[in-house]
Scaffold this motif. Structure first.
Motif, short mmCIF file in Angstrom:
data_model
loop_
_atom_site.label_atom_id
_atom_site.label_comp_id
_atom_site.label_asym_id
_atom_site.label_seq_id
_atom_site.Cartn_x
_atom_site.Cartn_y
_atom_site.Cartn_z
N SER A 151 11.13 38.06 62.27
CA SER A 151 10.23 36.92 62.47
C SER A 151 9.78 36.83 63.93
N VAL A 204 2.23 33.09 46.62
CA VAL A 204 2.80 31.88 47.23
C VAL A 204 4.04 32.23 48.04
N THR A 205 4.93 32.99 47.46
CA THR A 205 6.14 33.41 48.17
C THR A 205 6.40 34.88 47.91
N ARG A 218 -5.51 38.51 54.76
CA ARG A 218 -6.76 37.75 54.63
C ARG A 218 -7.75 38.14 55.73
N SER A 232 6.07 35.60 54.10
CA SER A 232 4.92 35.48 53.20
C SER A 232 3.69 34.94 53.90
N ARG A 233 3.85 33.87 54.65
CA ARG A 233 2.69 33.24 55.29
C ARG A 233 2.04 34.20 56.27
N GLU A 234 2.86 34.87 57.07
CA GLU A 234 2.31 35.79 58.05
C GLU A 234 1.62 36.98 57.39
N GLN A 290 0.25 37.10 54.46
CA GLN A 290 -0.99 36.65 53.84
C GLN A 290 -2.07 36.43 54.89
N GLN A 291 -1.71 35.87 56.04
CA GLN A 291 -2.67 35.64 57.13
C GLN A 291 -3.31 36.96 57.57
#
Length: 625
Positions: A498, A618-619, A561, A553-555, A557-558
């Protein structure tokens, strides 16, 4: 260099034209692999270039065009409907010429010239062949160009036409005496005793259609994202050329229609699930070309995987080392990693390629580690070849914090990650073969490498990893994209993943379109440079896959995208080889292209296929690391 380049390709034939799909100047030409056969191919109506009304690439091998007499104004005098297809064994040009007003142009001509130049000469290689004796003779209503290379290989460009035309030494000429004239031009690029073989445009089109139906049905809610995936599939098919082992992806168009070790292995790792036949071909072809001896000119070593292979006249004469050239530190561990990944779905591969992946592993432990410190290293080619034998292979891309070029035995961060993945792959392969003892040894070797790697490469002040170790074993504390890329391999301990992602997505490295190769504000930073501030989509894609691997997940996906947004902003919905590293200024902004980027490029055609599943999740559960 052409201001606007157009390319049509099938197998190892490709047509490189200007904006009007004409071969008239610069590097434009009709090529077969590494030889430009035709250096001129240009239509004229009367004595003027026809005015294009519409040009559309139906497929990567097929141009549909409507044109008219020059300065058409309000009323067309002569109209031309044209289909230009590059069919692998033939380049076919079919024209329907319609005269609407009798006083219009009376002739149609096709200017032709051949130089049989080597690709390296076209691109500026200083040690070319001074003068080639090229002959041109009228033949069967068309013309044939002939050249015998210095190694004795006969090369011919046979241009067959119907109806017959007059050859005046520079062009084929047709007299337009009817209201409508249909013309067919077939060009065959032949070597040795090869004979002309016609291609099949309809069959090729059906193949593309079937591929789209099979692979472009990813369940994406946004149709523009769907177009990006469809274009990716089409580009990977277009980039492929035939080998005895199956379809092999070229590194990029138009100058890299050749086997590249690192490029093809990264492509294969990204598309192994979507295009397993391509990934298998890559593994088998590179195994067949694996190094077996020591050669100081080509840098071949036993077990080493090639970097680049060329077949042009200069290479055949020994004037370039690309026969093949082995100047790469990363292809060999990448090869083992790929074989390990593929063997899960193709268990026969473990035994089939065992001599090759074992030889590659032995190289990693011996010649790949010249100072025996446990890290894979490279040394700049002393004969004037590649300075940096890694994916950032430009001469100015690897340097110390003081701006001094790296030297000696250089250990770069992502290569250690590839080695870690290779060692775990070896463990999996041995376990699959029922040899648990050897599997355990390679698992222990991977674990030891991870510990040694973290101790030597971790950069606590930046909460990141350094670019690498210089030849004096000092860390090169330069903020680059490579550590984020290295997440993909799993070598980074989970508790530090992370932190690496956060630094990669910080202001210095994150442009909004991708991860900059060099952080803003660093020595040598330049957003329009090859490796020192630009964004390479494949490099950023590897980081996204790595983030997903660690459950970020969030990173992930960013990043995915952003790359899809880059492709969506392009008129052809493609990612190009690289783009400028300028900051994204809001949703209405568009990325700045890099002037000399390959388009399409293999890595970046593969990236959407590797990333699409990250867009709408989502996850993500972390994978074992």
């Amino acid at each position: 260099m052409l201001n606007t380049r157009t390319v049509l390709k099938e197998n190892d034939l490709y047509f490189v034209g200007d904006a009007q799909y004409a071969i008239a100047e610069g590097e434009s030409g009709l090529y077969r692999r590494d030889t430009r056969f035709l250096s001129r191919y240009q239509w004229q109506l009367g004595n003027e270039t026809p005015q294009a009304l519409m040009q559309h690439e139906r497929y990567p091998f097929w141009l549909r065009e409507h044109s008219a007499n020059a300065n058409v104004g309000y009323t067309m005098k002569v109209g031309i409907a044209r289909d230009l297809t590059v069919l692998g064994s033939e380049v076919r040009d079919v024209l329907s010429v319609t005269r609407y007003i009798g006083s219009g142009p009376q002739t149609l001509s096709l200017s032709l010239a051949a130089d049989f130049a080597d690709m390296f000469e076209v691109r500026g290689w200083p040690q070319g062949i001074e003068h080639r004796q090229v002959s041109a003779e009228a033949a069967d209503g068309g013309v044939e160009f002939r050249y015998t290379a210095q190694d004795g290989l006969l090369c011919r460009a046979l241009v067959q036409v119907s109806p017959a035309a007059e050859w005046d030494g520079e062009k084929l000429i047709w007299t337009l005496s009817e209201a409508e004239t249909h013309i067919k031009v077939s060009t065959f690029l032949l070597e040795g005793d090869e004979t002309a073989t016609s291609g099949d445009a309809a069959a090729l089109a059906s193949e593309y259609d079937a591929l789209h139906a099979r692979l472009s049905s990813a369940p994406l809610s946004d149709p523009l994202d769907q177009q990006v995936v469809a274009q990716s599939v089409e580009d990977l098919r277009s980039l492929s050329f035939h080998t005895p082992q199956g379809p092999f992806p070229a590194a990029g168009l138009p100058w890299f229609v050749a086997p590249f070790g690192r490029d093809s292995l990264i492509i294969a790792l990204m598309v192994k699930d979507a295009l397993p036949e391509m990934a298998l071909s890559v593994a088998r072809y590179l195994a067949a070309k694996q190094g077996t001896k020591y050669d100081r000119a080509t840098l071949e070593e036993p077990g080493k995987i090639l970097h680049e292979e060329r077949v042009g006249e200069l290479t055949r004469l020994g004037r370039t080392p690309h026969r093949p050239y082995y100047a790469t530190a990363d292809a060999t561990p990448l090869f083992v990693w790929l074989v390990g990944e593929l063997s899960g779905q193709h268990p026969e591969l473990a035994a089939e390629l065992r001599p090759h992946w074992e030889a590659a592993l032995n190289w990693c432990l011996t010649d790949g580690d010249p100072d025996q410190d446990g890290f894979i290293e490279y040394t700049p080619d002393p004969s004037g070849g590649i300075t940096n034998a890694v994916w950032k292979d430009s001469g100015d891309s690897t340097f110390t914090a003081e701006g001094v070029d790296a030297s000696g035995h250089i250990a770069v961060v992502e290569v250690q990650g590839y080695a870690y993945a290779a060692y775990l792959a070896a463990a999996s392969l041995y376990r699959q073969l029922g040899e648990a003892g050897l599997a355990g040894e390679w698992e222990q070797r991977a674990s030891a490498l991870r510990q040694r790697f973290h101790a030597a490469f971790w950069w606590p002040e930046r909460q990141y990893y350094v670019h690498g170790l210089n030849g004096d074993k000092q860390p090169m504390k330069v903020l680059v994209s490579n550590p984020a890329h290295t997440l993909w391999t799993g070598i980074i301990p989970p508790e530090f993943a992370s932190k690496v992602a956060a630094t990669a997505l910080g202001e210095q490295l994150w442009s909004g379109w991708g991860i900059r190769t060099l952080g803003e504000g660093e020595i040598r930073y330049n957003p329009v440079s090859y490796h020192n501030g630009s964004v390479w989509p494949h490099d950023t894609a590897a980081a996204a896959l790595g983030m997903a691997r660690y459950g970020l997940s969030r990173e992930a996906q960013q990043v995915a995208r952003a790359l899809f947004d880059v492709a969506r902003a392009a008129g052809d919905k493609r990612l190009s080889e690289l783009l400028a590293g300028f900051k994204r200024e809001g949703q209405a902004d568009v990325p700045v292209p890099y002037p000399a980027a390959c388009h399409p490029q293999g890595w970046d055609a593969a990236a959407p296929l590797a990333l699409w599943h990250l867009l709408e999740v989502v996850t993500l559960e972390p994978q074992p690391v």
